[in-house]
Structure formats: C-alpha cells, structure tokens
Design an enzyme around this catalytic site. Structure first.
Site, PDB file in Angstrom:
ATOM      1  N   SER A  25       0.968  -1.151  -0.161  1.00 44.96           N
ATOM      2  CA  SER A  25      -0.129  -0.446   0.284  1.00 44.96           C
ATOM      3  C   SER A  25       0.923   1.448  -0.160  1.00 44.96           C
ATOM      4  CB  SER A  25      -0.561   0.353   1.111  1.00 44.96           C
ATOM      5  OG  SER A  25      -0.379  -0.155   2.564  1.00 44.96           O
ATOM      6  N   ASP A 201      -3.100   7.425  10.369  1.00 45.93           N
ATOM      7  CA  ASP A 201      -2.862   5.714  10.743  1.00 45.93           C
ATOM      8  C   ASP A 201      -1.402   5.495  11.512  1.00 45.93           C
ATOM      9  OD1 ASP A 201      -1.316   5.591   8.998  1.00 45.93           O
ATOM     10  OD2 ASP A 201      -2.976   4.044   7.522  1.00 45.93           O
ATOM     11  N   HIS A 204       0.890   4.976   6.963  1.00 43.78           N
ATOM     12  CA  HIS A 204       1.344   5.578   5.644  1.00 43.78           C
ATOM     13  C   HIS A 204       1.427   7.221   5.843  1.00 43.78           C
ATOM     14  CE1 HIS A 204      -1.860   2.175   4.985  1.00 43.78           C
ATOM     15  NE2 HIS A 204      -0.752   2.053   3.847  1.00 43.78           N
TER      16      HIS A 204
END
Length: 729
Positions: A25, A201, A204
């Site tokens: 991600s 979070d 990221h």
C-alpha cells in the site's frame, strides 16, 4: 535542488515509456502521487489489494501498479518474466515491500530470515533488468508507533531498520557490472523521519510527503533527459562548447603571457637596479618601460585575473563540483538581514562633498542600499511574497529612473555626443555580460537588466542627439529651445506608449538580425518585451525630472546650500508632508496586492510616485541632503557587478537556487560565499575600468581601429556560434 515538474514536462520526459510500481500500500501511494504529476485529475479509486493500470494516450505513457505486498515467489516470478526476451521490459521499475511480512508473521525472526532468502533470489533478476531499465528499490519508511492500530503494533521501527539493512546489503552484491546497479531510493525514509507523526494511521505518509517523493523520483529519472537548470540532481555535466574551449585557451595563454612578461620585467629591474654611474658614483635609475609594453602588461594582467575569476564562475555553476540548494522563503530570512544592513549603513554616515539634489555620493548610496535589498530578496526567495515583490519592482524602476536622470543630465549639460562617450558607457555596461555569455554559455538576454539599461541609454542618446541637438547652452539663449526639447520628449513618450500596446510591432523590430541574436530567449523575444514593458515609463520620468530640476536650478528657484531646506520653510514642509503620505500610500497599495498580473499592469504608471516621494524626502531637509552613508555608497559603485555576479557565484543554477560551498552549515556558508562574491564583484569592477581605458581610447583614429577589432571579434563569435548551433542540431 529539486525541479518541480509541470504536467507538460512530465509527459515530454515519459513519452512512449512504461513505468511499473510493485509492492504494498505504501508503493501504491507513491504510484498515485507519480501519476498525478502526469494527470492531476486522477482520483485514488482503484482496488486496494489489486493491480491498478493507468494510461495517458496523448503521450503514450503507461504506468501500472502491481499488488505484491511481500517479497516472495510470486514477486520473483513477475520480475523474472521481464528478463525473458519475449516480454517487453518496463523502462522504469519501482519496487519495495516489507511491512506485510512483519505484520503477517508477527515480527518473527524467521520471517526476516525468509525475507533475506527471497530478496537474495530476486536481486540478480533486478540487476539484470537494471542493464537496460531504471530499477529503484524503495526502502521502508519508519512508522509512528504510538498511532498504529492493534493489528499493526508488531511493525516497529527496529524491525523496519533490520529489513532495510538486509535489502541494502544484498542488493547489487552479486553485480560486477557497475552500470547494472539497482538504485536504492532512501530519500522517502529520510522524509518520513520528519513527517510520519502527521500520518493519519501511523503507517502511511501524509500526502505532501508522498508528493515530494514522487517529485524526487521524477527528478532522478527526468533530469538527465530534460536538463532543467534548477534540477541539480542526476544530471551529467554539460560538455564544453566550441566557444568555451576557445575562451579557455585564450585565458590560459593570457596567464602564461603575463607570467612571462612579469619575469622578464623583474629580471630587467634587478639588472638595472645595481647599475652605477662610474664617473659620478651615483646610482642610475632603471630605465622606464615603454608605453606599449606597459599597456600590454596591463592588458594581460587584467585577462589573467579575469581568467581565474571566470574559472571560479564555471566551477560554481556549470561543473558538478559544489552543491546547490532550493530557496525557502520565511519573513525572518528577508526582514532580519534588511534591518541589519540598514542599521550598519547608518553607522557609516559622512558629510557629502556637495549638497546638490542627487549628488554623486547620494546616487551611489541609493544604488548601494537598493542593490543590497535586491540581493537579500533573491537569496531569501522573497519573490513568492507579493508585497515584497511589488516593492522590489520599485527598486528596479528606481535604478532605471537614475539611468534616465543621469544620462539626460550629462548630455544636457555637457553637450557631448561624441563616439568616445557612447563607447565608454556601452563597454562598462556590457563587458562582464559578454564574457559571461561566452564562459557560461548563456544568451545575452538572459542577463536581462544589462540589455534593458543598454537599450534605454541608446534611446536617451538618440532622443537628444538627433537633429536638432538641444542642449542647455543653446537653450539658455531662447526659451523656444525648451519647448523644442519638450516636443522631443512628447514624441518619445508617444513611441513608448505605442510599442507597449503593440506587441507585434515591438517583436518585429527586435526579431531582425542581428538584434534577434541579442534579444531572443528560448527562440522568441517575448521575455524581452515583458521586461521592457514592465518599467516602460520610468526612464522617461527620470529624463523629465532631470529637465525640470535643472531648469529650477538654473533660475535659482531652489536652495542647495549646506543645511538649507530645498524650498522656503512653508513649501518644504508641505512637500515633505505630501511626499511621506504618497510614499506610505504606495506601500499600502503594494502590500494589498492580490494579483501579480493586475499589479504589474499598474506598476509602470504608479512606480514613479514612490520614487519621487523618496527623492523629495531625501533632499528637501538640508541636513539629510548634506550627509550620506559611505557603506552603501561603496556597494553602489559596484552595484552592476553585484547584480550580474550573483547569478552564478552567490546564487546558483542561474539564480534558481543557492550555492553551497560548505554543506551542513548554512549561516557559515552564506558568510563565506558572500565574502568571495563581493570581493569578486569589486575586482571585476576594477578590471572593467582598467580595460575601458585601453579598449576605448580618447584618440578618434585609435578608437576607430579598436572598434573595427571589436566588430571582428563579434563576427568571429557569431561564426563560431553558428557552428555550435549546427553541431547541436
């Protein structure tokens, strides 16, 4: 330095290219930031745990994100498929993964051992791809552990460091070909160390950091293709042009020639020093060198010093020897140095030799503090702050105002329209710029201020020299001549007004050869038209002010005695009050500007308000007119050299960045580079003055010969320039 790529530039660089991002991600975030540089309208709407394609058909660009969150057999198989001859290889491959392995295996040591095994098997494949493609391995960013969710608590910075260490150690370990290197993209990790606490979070990166990573990735790949002047990373050093090679040989020969002549003269001096008259017993004085040898020695001495200085210029801003850094504007970085130099200037207050309006010491002082403010403006990057930009525009206009005032006053009072005066002014204005055009491989228009001042000087000269020549001596005989001069000035104003609103006519005039060779930039003269239009009226204002002031002075309507106010007390107080109000009103207007284009449209008409207000405030009170700052005046005498030299040896990348002579110590670096910069500017001023006496002699016949030599020099320069252009194409 990082160049900020526009969409059009990114497309030109990546045209017909295939880019692949492989990973988890975090790599997906980098993928989205990268494609937004190509198309800012893209939205992050793809499948989270799946492949995401992107294509820009206008430039035939393909950018794919491939979901491989772990370094495992699946990732290896995908990479291996590109090493086989039948499959087209991507031009750019960006790979990175580790956090999923830590998360799935709960941060176990066995997972790290398996990661090392897997990356060892993938490394030779990546190195094989790196022979023909650009391959980047993205190191894992640190996390903000306090913000991580319970399911990610096992992802610690200690574990991430261990995975990064393994990747760096293994990658390229098997490669023997120095060109087949996988590039380790570690900058993302450095950025994350400063910005991860802004993460939503803890895992990221915030969007601004991702965008910076994507822009750096674009710089790493595209700078060697697009060659932006403000992208100092990853560019090969530009090859020397033919003209630069000839200049290098010329300066080298000058240095050796000067050393040889100096040695010969020193030996002759030693021989003659001990020579004694045998009859009288008195020591004879050594024979004086002939003028020709003395002139030749001075010429070689000047070129010797100039050659060493130009070598420093080249090393600073063309060779990849010194680092360069981007400018970052803060109010303190601009206003604190301004306050410091103003206080310093006050401490060096002295009495002027004369107390006339805009006397020599006062104009030097004016040029000096303006130039220092402009230098601080450039190095601090204050052009991004519109109120400061608008005030700096007034300072540039004030310099042009002085051009109109000074040259008009000279021609009006002296009536000297001879070739010698014109050549002296043109040489002093243009010598340094011509040398820099040759050494730094830049067009004449690049140093826009010198062409601007040069053209305005020629306009002033043509206006006053054309028939009928009206000067003060002639005008004193009849008032009609004053009206004749005003008629000339009205004609000049009409021409300026017409050209400012007729871009086509202006461009046609300056598109004719050889003017086009001087005033074109990037293939057109638009930049020259913009620069000329920005301060189109202020030189006329300077000429008109000089005419009115000299008329008042001639009719004894002003008092310029030491300590006396310029007018009667009542008139002086009223004018002083109006000037202060006008000065502050302009500043308030400039500070309230919201749109640069609209303010630039008004600037040519209103800048004279603050200039005239300053002149009156500076000259109406007798005491203020009788003193000046010798500190500012010293800088004023070398203001032109300071303005031009800053391009390459104080700033860098043609003023886009800042020269870094001493990395890691920004304040000390600025002090050292500033000291060298000021010394060099002063030395160049001395060299220019010395050469002006040799190259532009007063004797008309000798001057004509020199002018023919200069014409031959420029003809040769044009010939070699044409050869250069042909070889480039």
């Amino acid at each position: 330095m990082m160049h900020k790529y526009k969409n059009s530039e990114a497309k030109n660089c990546l045209i017909d290219k295939h880019v692949v991002f492989i990973g988890d991600s975090r790599i997906r975030q980098l993928f989205y930031s990268f494609i937004k540089l190509i198309n800012p309208q893209v939205k992050e709407e793809g499948i989270k745990h799946g492949n995401i394609p992107f294509e820009d058909k206008s430039a035939s660009i393909k950018v794919d994100f491939l979901w491989y969150p772990e370094v495992n057999g699946s990732m290896r198989q995908r990479i291996k498929s590109w090493t086989e001859g039948s499959v087209a290889k991507p031009h750019i491959i960006v790979v990175g993964a580790a956090t999923w392995s830590i998360k799935i295996h709960n941060g176990s040591n066995e997972a790290l051992a398996q990661y090392k095994i897997n990356i060892t098997s993938i490394a030779p494949l990546l190195e094989k791809l790196a022979i023909s493609s650009d391959v980047y391995w993205v190191l894992q960013d640190p996390v903000y552990e306090d913000m991580l969710s319970e399911s990610r608590k096992m992802i610690t910075n200690e574990k991430i460091d261990a995975y990064n260490e393994a990747a760096v150690r293994i990658l390229n370990s098997s490669s023997r070909n120095s060109k087949a290197k996988v590039k380790v993209f570690s900058v993302s990790k450095l950025i994350a160390q400063e910005t991860i606490m802004k993460s939503t979070d803890g895992l990221h990166l915030p969007e601004s950091s991702r965008d910076t990573n994507a822009m750096i990735l674009m710089n790493v790949y595209c700078n060697k293709i697009m060659k932006p002047i403000d992208g100092s990373c990853c560019q090969p050093q530009p090859p020397l042009t033919l003209i630069q090679k000839i200049a290098f040989c010329f300066f080298t020969l000058s240095i050796f020639g000067y050393l040889i002549i100096s040695l010969i003269h020193r030996n002759n001096y030693r021989k003659n020093k001990s020579c004694t008259d045998l009859e009288s017993g008195e020591e004879k004085k050594p024979a004086i060198s002939t003028p020709n040898i003395s002139t030749l020695e001075m010429l070689l001495h000047c070129f010797c010093k100039l050659g060493l200085i130009m070598t420093y210029f080249y090393l600073c801003d063309r060779a990849n020897l010194f680092m360069k850094e981007n400018k970052f504007y803060t109010h303190s970085s601009f206003f604190i140095p301004i306050v410091y130099i103003l206080v310093l200037g006050v401490f060096y207050t002295e009495n002027t030799k004369e107390t006339k309006v805009l006397n020599r010491e006062q104009t030097d002082e004016w040029k000096g503090w303006m130039q220092l403010v402009i230098l601080i403006y450039h190095i601090s990057g204050a052009s991004t702050f519109l109120p400061v930009y608008m005030h700096i525009r007034v300072l540039v206009a004030a310099y042009l105002f002085q051009t109109g005032y000074g040259h008009f006053s000279y021609f009006w009072i002296k009536g000297d329209f001879g070739v010698y005066r014109v050549c002296q002014v043109l040489f002093r204005l243009n010598f340094l710029v011509v040398v820099l055009c040759i050494v730094m491989d830049r067009p004449y228009q690049f140093y826009y201020f010198v062409p601007l001042v040069t053209v305005w000087f020629m306009i002033i000269y043509a206006t006053l020299a054309v028939w009928p020549q009206i000067v003060q001596k002639k005008a004193n005989g009849s008032c009609l001549w004053h009206f004749g001069l005003l008629l000339k000035l009205i004609c000049l104003l009409t021409c300026i007004y017409f050209l400012s609103y007729s871009q086509g006519a202006f461009e046609k005039i300056f598109s004719f050869w050889p003017l086009s060779k001087c005033f074109e930039l990037n293939g057109n003269v638009y930049e020259w038209w913009f620069r000329w239009k920005l301060d189109r009226y202020v030189v006329f204002h300077g000429m008109l002010f000089a005419f009115i002031y000299l008329a008042l002075q001639k009719h004894q309507m002003i008092s310029e005695g030491k300590g006396d106010p310029l007018f009667s007390n009542r008139v002086s107080n009223v004018l002083l009050f109006i000037s202060i109000v006008s000065f502050l009103t302009y500043s308030i207007w400039a500070s309230s500007c919201k749109n640069k284009t609209e303010c630039n449209e008004l600037h040519p008409s209103v800048s004279v308000v603050q200039i005239l207000a300053f002149i009156l405030i500076r000259n109406i009170p007798g005491y203020v007119r009788s003193v000046y700052s010798s500190f500012f005046a010293w800088f004023g005498k070398i203001s032109l050299e300071l303005f031009i030299c800053q391009y390459h040896i104080w700033l860098a990348a043609d003023t886009k960045g800042i020269l870094v002579l001493i990395p890691g110590y920004p304040m000390f670096n600025v002090l050292v580079s500033t000291f060298i910069f000021v010394c060099v500017a002063h030395e160049i001023s001395q060299i220019t003055n010395d050469l002006a006496q040799i190259v532009v002699p007063k004797d008309n016949s000798t001057l004509l010969k020199r002018l023919l030599c200069i014409a031959g020099f420029f003809s040769g320069l044009h010939f070699f320039s044409a050869m250069q252009d042909q070889s480039r194409h």
